[in-house]
Design a protein around this motif. Structure first.
Motif, PDB file in Angstrom:
ATOM      1  N   THR A 201      38.739  40.039  32.864  1.00  0.00           N
ATOM      2  CA  THR A 201      38.143  39.061  31.965  1.00  0.00           C
ATOM      3  C   THR A 201      36.628  39.109  32.075  1.00  0.00           C
ATOM      4  O   THR A 201      36.070  39.034  33.174  1.00  0.00           O
ATOM      5  N   VAL A 202      35.953  39.279  30.938  1.00  0.00           N
ATOM      6  CA  VAL A 202      34.490  39.284  30.900  1.00  0.00           C
ATOM      7  C   VAL A 202      34.036  38.318  29.818  1.00  0.00           C
ATOM      8  O   VAL A 202      34.845  37.774  29.068  1.00  0.00           O
ATOM      9  N   ASP A 203      32.738  38.102  29.748  1.00  0.00           N
ATOM     10  CA  ASP A 203      32.183  37.147  28.801  1.00  0.00           C
ATOM     11  C   ASP A 203      32.571  37.514  27.365  1.00  0.00           C
ATOM     12  O   ASP A 203      32.268  38.600  26.884  1.00  0.00           O
ATOM     13  N   GLY A 204      33.274  36.610  26.693  1.00  0.00           N
ATOM     14  CA  GLY A 204      33.619  36.803  25.293  1.00  0.00           C
ATOM     15  C   GLY A 204      34.779  37.720  25.031  1.00  0.00           C
ATOM     16  O   GLY A 204      35.084  38.017  23.870  1.00  0.00           O
TER      17      GLY A 204
ATOM     18  N   SER B 287      37.711  41.403  37.517  1.00  0.00           N
ATOM     19  CA  SER B 287      36.469  40.741  37.119  1.00  0.00           C
ATOM     20  C   SER B 287      35.598  40.471  38.339  1.00  0.00           C
ATOM     21  O   SER B 287      36.102  40.163  39.419  1.00  0.00           O
ATOM     22  N   TRP B 288      34.293  40.567  38.144  1.00  0.00           N
ATOM     23  CA  TRP B 288      33.340  40.148  39.170  1.00  0.00           C
ATOM     24  C   TRP B 288      32.580  38.911  38.688  1.00  0.00           C
ATOM     25  O   TRP B 288      32.578  37.864  39.333  1.00  0.00           O
ATOM     26  N   SER B 289      31.929  39.016  37.535  1.00  0.00           N
ATOM     27  CA  SER B 289      31.196  37.896  36.958  1.00  0.00           C
ATOM     28  C   SER B 289      31.382  37.954  35.447  1.00  0.00           C
ATOM     29  O   SER B 289      32.136  38.780  34.933  1.00  0.00           O
ATOM     30  N   GLU B 290      30.706  37.080  34.726  1.00  0.00           N
ATOM     31  CA  GLU B 290      30.868  37.050  33.281  1.00  0.00           C
ATOM     32  C   GLU B 290      30.441  38.354  32.617  1.00  0.00           C
ATOM     33  O   GLU B 290      30.965  38.719  31.561  1.00  0.00           O
ATOM     34  N   ASP B 291      29.476  39.051  33.219  1.00  0.00           N
ATOM     35  CA  ASP B 291      28.974  40.269  32.589  1.00  0.00           C
ATOM     36  C   ASP B 291      29.220  41.523  33.409  1.00  0.00           C
ATOM     37  O   ASP B 291      28.688  42.588  33.107  1.00  0.00           O
ATOM     38  N   ALA B 292      30.030  41.433  34.479  1.00  0.00           N
ATOM     39  CA  ALA B 292      30.267  42.595  35.330  1.00  0.00           C
ATOM     40  C   ALA B 292      31.728  42.656  35.759  1.00  0.00           C
ATOM     41  O   ALA B 292      32.376  41.624  35.963  1.00  0.00           O
TER      42      ALA B 292
END
Length: 349
Positions: free
Chosen positions: A159-162, A208-213
């Motif tokens: 899962t990432v941002d958007g 997932s690591w963060s919203e953008d990584a």
């Protein structure tokens, strides 16, 4: 290539990702070439049993496969034999069971990748039905969206941002899709060596690591990647493992040519990945005496090896998060058993 029959989910306290000692700094190496192994350093961990689930009377778990921690407690499991998703809560009870084999709404055919969703539920990649399926924390169907991709097999999802990052067996193999399944980005192959691999050689896992990584690790082979936008950074595993060799036999009879591919059995390296904060945990089979028991921890911000943890017994998959250890295993019997364990640092740490 992936094995998901017996599973241990290790939820480590954050203190286990710190000392003993400073992280072992690894000289940069080409993950595609031979390299010396870095000596493992094991943190002393003691496991206390909290509860167990499953027995001859259990009719829920048949052939548990993919599994991820549930943010609000317990674990999400996908049962390959029954084609259904299951939530086992933090008290060891089956909270809900959803799905059956089929192509209709709420039905599954072949799920080999799932991830914690942004609302605390779970998202499943059903590549045979060609869709992403989102379930909320109560197991209700939120959304089914078609996967508009060139590949039939989704090996990993994060899962990432958007939207969602997908690791597939197609070309390109790294994709970002939005919540409606539309492709937002096709990422270039990380290297020339990557492009030369057959898809059977580059099976892996994503998390997932963060919203953008997000993080991608080879299931067989020697390395893992941090992917942030178009930026891709590669790091080697602490124990070097070579990529499996493709043996090609060509038999020619008149105008007919038959090609047979054989992949010799090689030890799994990054069987499963999990992330807590800035720490990556990689379950590693390898060839050492502690094979099938090793959870290697890395600093995601630097790529440096921190230390390793030995699980209570041999298992097939290990995932790491905070607080509790959930062990799911079919070893030694016909019936899967889920055991909740509490990890704590040993006296000699």
């Amino acid at each position: 290539m992936k094995r998901r029959a017996g599973i241990i989910v290790l939820l480590l306290p954050l203190s286990m990702a710190c000392n003993p000692g400073r992280p072992t700094e690894v000289e940069p190496v080409n993950i595609w070439s031979e390299a010396d192994n870095v000596p493992r350093r094991f943190a002393s961990v003691v496991f206390d049993t909290l509860w167990t689930y499953g027995s001859v009377d259990d009719t829920v778990l048949q052939m548990p496969g993919e599994i991820v921690p549930a943010p609000h407690g317990g674990v999400y499991v996908f049962d390959l034999a029954a084609s259904r998703a299951i939530h086992i809560d933090d008290a060891g009870r089956v909270a809900w069971v959803r799905g059956r084999r089929g192509q209709g709404p709420g039905e599954f055919m072949d799920v080999r990748a799932l991830s914690e969703d942004r609302d605390g539920g779970v998202v499943l990649a059903d590549h045979t039905n060609g869709r992403l399926v989102r379930l909320d924390p109560e197991g209700n169907l939120v959304q089914e969206v078609p996967l508009i991709i060139e590949a039939s097999y989704v090996d990993g999802i994060a899962t990432v941002d958007g939207g969602y990052a997908l690791y597939t067996n197609g070309e390109p193999s790294l994709l970002i899709v939005d919540e409606d399944g539309e492709i937002k980005a096709r990422l270039a192959s990380p290297s020339v060596e990557w492009e030369r691999l057959d898809w059977m050689q580059r099976t892996g896992d994503a998390v997932s690591w963060s919203e953008d990584a997000w993080v991608l690790g080879f299931d067989v082979g020697n390395g893992w990647y941090v992917i942030r936008g178009d930026s891709v950074a590669a790091y080697p595993y602490v124990e070097h493992t070579s990529f499996p060799v493709m043996t090609v036999t060509v038999v020619t009879e008149g105008a007919t040519t038959t090609t047979t591919r054989r992949l010799p059995r090689v030890p799994s390296s990054g069987s499963t990945l999990s992330v807590k904060g800035d720490t990556l945990a990689v379950f590693f089979e390898g060839r050492s005496p502690d094979r099938n028991r090793m959870l290697d921890l890395y600093d995601l911000t630097t790529g440096l090896y921190i230390h390793s943890v030995a699980t209570p017994g041999a298992s097939d998959v290990v995932l790491a998060e905070d607080g509790t250890v959930y062990a799911l295993s079919r070893r030694g019997g016909l019936y899967p058993i889920v055991t909740a364990l509490k990890p704590r640092m040993g006296d000699d740490s």
